[in-house]
Scaffold this active site. Structure first.
Site, short mmCIF file in Angstrom:
data_model
loop_
_atom_site.label_atom_id
_atom_site.label_comp_id
_atom_site.label_asym_id
_atom_site.label_seq_id
_atom_site.Cartn_x
_atom_site.Cartn_y
_atom_site.Cartn_z
CD GLU A 15 -2.98 -1.04 0.25
OE1 GLU A 15 -3.13 0.03 -0.37
OE2 GLU A 15 -3.68 -2.05 0.05
NE ARG A 31 -16.38 -3.99 2.29
CZ ARG A 31 -16.50 -5.31 2.56
NH1 ARG A 31 -17.63 -5.92 2.40
NH2 ARG A 31 -15.44 -6.01 2.96
CB CYS A 62 -6.03 -3.20 6.53
SG CYS A 62 -6.29 -4.96 6.77
CG HIS A 100 -4.55 -5.07 1.76
ND1 HIS A 100 -4.82 -3.72 1.81
CD2 HIS A 100 -5.28 -5.62 2.78
CE1 HIS A 100 -5.67 -3.47 2.80
NE2 HIS A 100 -5.97 -4.61 3.41
N1 PCA Z 1 -8.19 -7.15 6.22
C1 PCA Z 1 -9.08 -6.08 6.64
C2 PCA Z 1 -8.94 -6.00 8.13
C3 PCA Z 1 -8.32 -7.30 8.55
C4 PCA Z 1 -7.78 -7.86 7.29
O1 PCA Z 1 -7.07 -8.86 7.20
C5 PCA Z 1 -8.83 -4.79 5.88
O2 PCA Z 1 -8.38 -4.83 4.73
O3 PCA Z 1 -9.11 -3.72 6.40
#
Ligand code: PCA
Length: 207
Positions: free
Chosen positions: A80, A90, A143, A167
């Site tokens: 990111e 959401r 996240c 991610h």
């Molecule tokens: N993904 C979520 C929160 C926990 C995770 O593994 C996110 O992308 O915010």
């Protein structure tokens, strides 16, 4: 020896697993030449996750922080670029919290950029034939909240750490019961992708 803090999240949103957790548990078994790695498994709870991560940051004082999470629906491993100062969930977190349009830090900066070498990480993964791309939004769920909170703590508490968020797509196993087709990666690619991201970060970050 550098210290590297690796965080991962528990399952959420009706999933039985979280690729970040599976990958981090495998990384925990590995040894890296020039680093000691601490793995922190975080709950999907907007309060407890941040508290646990900041406690680990303050106690372990890492030079590098890599935070991992699941982004179901993505095709690639995505470092990111930026964390934004807003919570707009959401779906509720695992503790039932669902804030909308709230600042993470009242009066805090609008955003923080990742200080990981996100371009070099992405290129290294692609060279290893692992699908990767820079992402320009970590969303507005937990996240992003963790990413922003850690960057804010580093900026305001004088911690000399480079940090950022990566991610991960679904694992193959997660997509099997789904009614709608979803992209996924093997656990092997996921672990190798995270391992390479760690390696590149340790190489590029010399303090
Ligand atoms: N993904 C979520 C929160 C926990 C995770 O593994 C996110 O992308 O915010």
């Amino acid at each position: 020896m550098k210290r590297l803090l690796l965080t991962a999240f528990e399952p959420f949103g009706g999933e039985n697993t979280n690729p970040s957790l599976e990958a981090a548990r495998q990384i925990k078994q590995m040894s890296f030449d020039d680093a000691s790695i601490r793995v922190e498994e975080l709950p999907v709870d907007r309060n407890r996750a941040i508290a646990a991560a900041l406690e680990a940051l303050r106690a372990f004082r890492p030079e590098v922080v890599i935070m991992l999470g699941e982004a179901g629906g993505r095709f690639r491993i995505t470092p990111e670029r930026v964390a934004v100062n807003v919570d707009d969930f959401r779906i509720p977190d695992n503790a039932g919290n669902q804030p909308s349009d709230e600042p993470i830090v009242e009066g805090g900066p609008v955003a923080y950029f990742s200080t990981l070498p996100i371009r070099a990480i992405t290129e290294r993964l692609i060279s290893a034939r692992i699908p990767a791309a820079i992402s320009n939004t970590a969303g507005t769920y937990l996240c992003n909240r963790l990413f922003y909170s850690v960057m804010h703590a580093i900026a305001t508490e004088g911690v000399a750490a480079k940090a950022g968020f990566i991610h991960l797509p679904y694992l193959h196993d997660q997509t099997i019961p789904k009614q709608v087709d979803q992209p996924s990666l093997s656990l092997e690619s996921m672990v190798e992708g995270v391992r390479l991201a760690i390696e590149v970060s340790l190489e590029k970050i010399t303090q």
